[in-house]
Design an enzyme around this catalytic site. Sequence first.
Site, mmCIF file in Angstrom:
data_model
loop_
_atom_site.group_PDB
_atom_site.id
_atom_site.type_symbol
_atom_site.label_atom_id
_atom_site.label_comp_id
_atom_site.label_asym_id
_atom_site.label_seq_id
_atom_site.Cartn_x
_atom_site.Cartn_y
_atom_site.Cartn_z
ATOM 1 N NE ARG A 202 -2.761 -1.459 3.434
ATOM 2 C CZ ARG A 202 -3.307 -2.599 3.896
ATOM 3 N NH1 ARG A 202 -4.218 -3.247 3.195
ATOM 4 N NH2 ARG A 202 -2.964 -3.066 5.060
ATOM 5 C CG PHE A 218 -10.853 -8.622 -5.542
ATOM 6 C CD1 PHE A 218 -11.915 -9.518 -5.450
ATOM 7 C CD2 PHE A 218 -10.161 -8.519 -6.741
ATOM 8 C CE1 PHE A 218 -12.274 -10.302 -6.549
ATOM 9 C CE2 PHE A 218 -10.522 -9.287 -7.844
ATOM 10 C CZ PHE A 218 -11.574 -10.184 -7.753
ATOM 11 C CG ASP A 240 -15.075 -6.192 -1.311
ATOM 12 O OD1 ASP A 240 -13.848 -6.296 -1.107
ATOM 13 O OD2 ASP A 240 -15.899 -7.065 -0.942
ATOM 14 C CB SER A 241 -18.814 -9.125 -3.806
ATOM 15 O OG SER A 241 -17.956 -9.829 -2.941
ATOM 16 C CB ALA A 269 -14.325 -8.000 -8.668
ATOM 17 C CG ASP A 286 -5.128 -8.054 -2.320
ATOM 18 O OD1 ASP A 286 -4.613 -9.173 -2.487
ATOM 19 O OD2 ASP A 286 -5.231 -7.512 -1.194
ATOM 20 C CB CYS A 326 -3.290 -14.156 -0.707
ATOM 21 S SG CYS A 326 -5.065 -14.265 -0.882
HETATM 22 N N1 SAH Z 1 -6.884 -5.456 -0.726
HETATM 23 C C1 SAH Z 1 -7.597 -5.583 0.521
HETATM 24 C C2 SAH Z 1 -7.814 -7.023 0.918
HETATM 25 C C3 SAH Z 1 -8.612 -7.841 -0.076
HETATM 26 S S1 SAH Z 1 -9.351 -9.273 0.605
HETATM 27 C C4 SAH Z 1 -6.859 -4.795 1.588
HETATM 28 O O1 SAH Z 1 -5.766 -4.262 1.321
HETATM 29 O O2 SAH Z 1 -7.372 -4.667 2.698
HETATM 30 C C5 SAH Z 1 -10.406 -9.801 -0.668
HETATM 31 C C6 SAH Z 1 -11.716 -9.043 -0.799
HETATM 32 O O3 SAH Z 1 -12.377 -9.549 -1.951
HETATM 33 C C7 SAH Z 1 -12.679 -9.194 0.361
HETATM 34 O O4 SAH Z 1 -13.026 -7.918 0.832
HETATM 35 C C8 SAH Z 1 -13.932 -9.870 -0.262
HETATM 36 O O5 SAH Z 1 -15.157 -9.335 0.254
HETATM 37 C C9 SAH Z 1 -13.769 -9.513 -1.710
HETATM 38 N N2 SAH Z 1 -14.381 -10.419 -2.687
HETATM 39 C C10 SAH Z 1 -14.419 -11.763 -2.687
HETATM 40 N N3 SAH Z 1 -15.002 -12.219 -3.809
HETATM 41 C C11 SAH Z 1 -15.345 -11.144 -4.543
HETATM 42 C C12 SAH Z 1 -15.971 -10.965 -5.822
HETATM 43 N N4 SAH Z 1 -16.342 -11.997 -6.565
HETATM 44 N N5 SAH Z 1 -16.147 -9.697 -6.259
HETATM 45 C C13 SAH Z 1 -15.775 -8.630 -5.541
HETATM 46 N N6 SAH Z 1 -15.166 -8.757 -4.337
HETATM 47 C C14 SAH Z 1 -14.957 -9.987 -3.837
#
Ligand code: SAH
Length: 382
Positions: A202, A218, A240-241, A269, A286, A326
């Site tokens: 970040r 995400f 985000d979803s 997403a 991410d 990850c």
């Molecule tokens: N980059 C973030 C962490 C991401 S964790 C940070 O720095 O804090 C992954 C995220 O993806 C979660 O918030 C989850 O709600 C979201 N997610 C999971 N599947 C998804 C989808 N199909 N579409 C959008 N978001 C999704």
Amino acid sequence: MVEVVIRKGRERSLQRFHPWVFSGSIASVADGVTDGDVVRVVGYKQQFLGMGHYQSGSISLKMLTFDDEAIDEAWFSKRIASAAAMRASMGLPSEHTNGFRLVHGEGDGLPGLIIDVYNNVAVVQPHSPGMEASLPHIEQALHKIDLGLEAIVHKPTGSRHTEVLSGKTSDRVLIRENGLSFHVDPIRGQKTGFFLDQRNNRHLLRSLCQDQGVLNVFSYTGGFSMAALAGGARSVISVDSSAKVLELAEENAALNEGADRHRVLKTDAVPYLENLSEKYGVIVLDPPAFAKHKSARHNALQAYSRINQAALQCIESGGYLLTFSCSQVVDRGLFQDAVTAAAIRAGRTVQVLQHLRQPEDHPVSLFHPEGEYLKGLLLRVQ
Ligand code: SAH
């Protein structure tokens, strides 16, 4: 002390200090041993190999030590104090950053145990029955270290409820990360409440965003988005979803500067990216772990490739993509191959500027390379 005997020839990985023993390597387990017990691990000639937590399942032993020593409260105190000392030497916590990972499982010689610190709240997340059973020792050890902790929270994995072991906490703990403020919900948030593993990435993003349109896909509670706003981004969209995490992303934007340049979008997403027509100067991808097991690896690689292709197609000439995986079972090489395939299909020329990883408070044991789970690339797209 109850014993577990390792099959002949299978003690070799223990002699190389690998902390896991798989069920196929076990010759016998003493009567009465149950999940979570501390056991003495010996070879076929009864030679001492170490002490471990026993559990039924594919991984049968998580090794705690290769020395003949008692696994008691003093042992936990020593390991946790050593973990805290390493963080302190890396400047964690500091005035600018008071959210950090205090214990990172195998990387800190405490297989199966995660402890994250959010300002004055420690969130303990056991990932094995042995660490679950050790909670009283862990709690005592945390009381002894000087981090100004006011609450200790147990956040089990899965659907079980969070419990406050001592002190008081709320669902809004305020932390600082490189001078930015965030609300963390240790009660209902994902994982332990915040993705501390992206702190350095970040910070890197912040230096790339001046006057750029930034798309953070995400986004969770907006970690990368706040960094982009602080870095002077013209506009930032958090995608985000989950409506819940986006609420927190909006609260976080209000805590920092630039809330007027930030907006959130609740959507899935994957189709969103595939139908995107606008162009962005910087995109962050991410996603959650697409593969939790080896059996899911092939599909995960295809999913990584698809979203990266879509993102690459929407980056302005000279723009940047920060892309991550990850999934522990997808190694750096496989991930890079998936991104390469994506760039070919997107028809973009791409330079790798940096290989990205988890920060120093998420250490990896040299004997347990599997601990290196976060892989990323900083790409420049021509
Ligand atoms: N980059 C973030 C962490 C991401 S964790 C940070 O720095 O804090 C992954 C995220 O993806 C979660 O918030 C989850 O709600 C979201 N997610 C999971 N599947 C998804 C989808 N199909 N579409 C959008 N978001 C999704």
